[in-house]
Structure formats: C-alpha cells, structure tokens
Design an enzyme around this catalytic site. Sequence first.
Site, PDB file in Angstrom:
ATOM      1  N   GLY A  90      37.523  40.190  37.465  1.00 51.05           N
ATOM      2  CA  GLY A  90      37.341  40.526  36.053  1.00 51.05           C
ATOM      3  C   GLY A  90      36.876  41.946  35.796  1.00 51.05           C
ATOM      4  CG  HIS A 137      52.200  44.922  38.483  1.00 51.48           C
ATOM      5  ND1 HIS A 137      52.033  43.659  39.028  1.00 51.48           N
ATOM      6  CD2 HIS A 137      52.843  45.652  39.427  1.00 51.48           C
ATOM      7  CE1 HIS A 137      52.569  43.631  40.230  1.00 51.48           C
ATOM      8  NE2 HIS A 137      53.067  44.831  40.503  1.00 51.48           N
ATOM      9  CG  HIS A 175      40.801  48.010  40.323  1.00 48.98           C
ATOM     10  ND1 HIS A 175      40.712  47.548  41.608  1.00 48.98           N
ATOM     11  CD2 HIS A 175      41.286  46.979  39.604  1.00 48.98           C
ATOM     12  CE1 HIS A 175      41.130  46.302  41.656  1.00 48.98           C
ATOM     13  NE2 HIS A 175      41.487  45.929  40.468  1.00 48.98           N
ATOM     14  CG  MET A 209      45.500  35.768  40.338  1.00 49.32           C
ATOM     15  SD  MET A 209      46.452  37.297  40.274  1.00 49.32           S
ATOM     16  CE  MET A 209      47.286  37.191  41.837  1.00 49.32           C
ATOM     17  NE  ARG A 210      48.162  28.414  35.290  1.00 49.10           N
ATOM     18  CZ  ARG A 210      48.258  27.314  36.012  1.00 49.10           C
ATOM     19  NH1 ARG A 210      47.389  27.077  36.971  1.00 49.10           N
ATOM     20  NH2 ARG A 210      49.197  26.423  35.765  1.00 49.10           N
ATOM     21  CB  ILE A 211      54.275  31.477  37.242  1.00 47.73           C
ATOM     22  CG1 ILE A 211      54.123  31.984  38.673  1.00 47.73           C
ATOM     23  CG2 ILE A 211      55.640  31.739  36.631  1.00 47.73           C
ATOM     24  CD1 ILE A 211      54.901  33.197  39.029  1.00 47.73           C
ATOM     25  CG  LEU A 212      51.527  32.670  31.813  1.00 49.85           C
ATOM     26  CD1 LEU A 212      51.278  33.946  31.019  1.00 49.85           C
ATOM     27  CD2 LEU A 212      50.485  31.616  31.472  1.00 49.85           C
TER      28      LEU A 212
END
Length: 217
Positions: free
Chosen positions: A28, A126, A188, A107-110
């Site tokens: 985060g 990204h 970052h 970290m998810r595919i939507l």
Amino acid sequence: MSASKSTSKSKKAAQPRKRLAVLCSGNGSNLQAFLAAERRGALGPAEITLVVCDRPDAFALARANRARKPAALLDSKEFTTRETFDAALLGVLKKAGIDIVILAGFMRILTPAFVQAFSGRMLNVHPSLLPAFKGAHAVRDAVEHGARVTGVTVHFVTADLDSGPIIFQEAVVVRPGDTAASLAKRIHAVEHRLYPLAARRLAEGRVRVSGRQVTVR
Ligand code: GRF
C-alpha cells in the site's frame, strides 16, 4: 492592486467532489502516496472515501486505519468464484457512492462486468512502460531482460490486462548492477508522484479519451 482589479477577481466555482476508492492487496505504498497527496490538498476534488483490501494481512489496511479512513476487507478466500467476489466488491463500492476506482497493487483479475461498471472511471499503475513487461513481475522481468530503460504507466483499466488507454508514462533508467529491489525503489518514487496526479486530473474532468488516445488538459 487597484480596487477595480481586486473586485473583478472572480472566485473559481468549487468543483463537485469525487469519491475515490483505493483497492490494495499488499504494502500500500501507493495508497500512502494518495493519503499524503490528499493531506496536502494535491488531490483536487477527489476524496479518498474507502480503502478495500482482498487479503487480511495487507499492510494497506493498517495504513488506512492509521489515516482514519474507512476500510473494507473482502477476503478473497471466502469467495469461490471471481464473479461472486466482483459482485460483492461492486456492492461495497456502490453503497459507498464511489465515483473513481484506484487499483493500487490490487492483485486480482477483474471480471468484464466489473470493469464495465467503472468504464472510464478506473485507473491502474503498472511498473513498466507498457506494453512492455505486462504482468505481475514487471520490474524483475525488465532486469532479467537486460532492459536499459523501463518506467511507470498510469492507465485506464479495460477488460484486457495492462492494456487500457495510457494517461501518463515516465521512463526510469535501469542502472548497471540494478537488482529488482533497487530498481523497484526508484520506480515506486515515480509512481507515488504520477498516480495521485492522474487521479486528480480525472476527478477534475481534465482527462479525455478518444480510442487509445488520452488528452490531459
Ligand atoms: C506497484 O509497484 C504497482 O505498480 C503495482 O503494484 C505495486 C503496488 O505497490 N501495480 P504498493 O502496494 O502500492 O506499495
């Protein structure tokens, strides 16, 4: 300044507030950059209304709590399908009246249905110059590939992974001897500067999309 000049100065009309949800799975640090930007007034009309995490151990949850921001945990382990998770997520976001979704290390595919619901209102960051090095290991992949330059992309989220129209990009030079960790640190720092600005411009209504071309006024 003359009296006439000072009276003719018209105040800018207040912009409508835009409610942001920041979705995270891990550390985060981008959420932290948004929180800091909001604190110093650098998010414009955008306000961080909700933080959502899909993992109970996400440090982003602690960051949200520390900043006294409402946080919701939707534990991905408690959902058997992508569809049921995304339907629950959509419910949480709708209930909170969210206008803009910020994916910050989520970290998810939507599912296409979820992406459609926030079409033109959902951003991702990204850690590469897309379309190079898509996927979950972009920084490591750039180092292993021997790339001399990589960078950061802020883009709209579409149904295809890491492929939506690009709002901002900035290059980061890969230095001799860089490891994924040393390079990630500099990447970052760029993310933390570019991403809140992109969200601000979107909230201000200053981002136009025409096909793949994005104009930021
Ligand atoms: C960032 O590097 C971002 O580019 C990628 O996930 C990482 C999240 O980092 N999508 P953090 O959780 O914001 O520190």
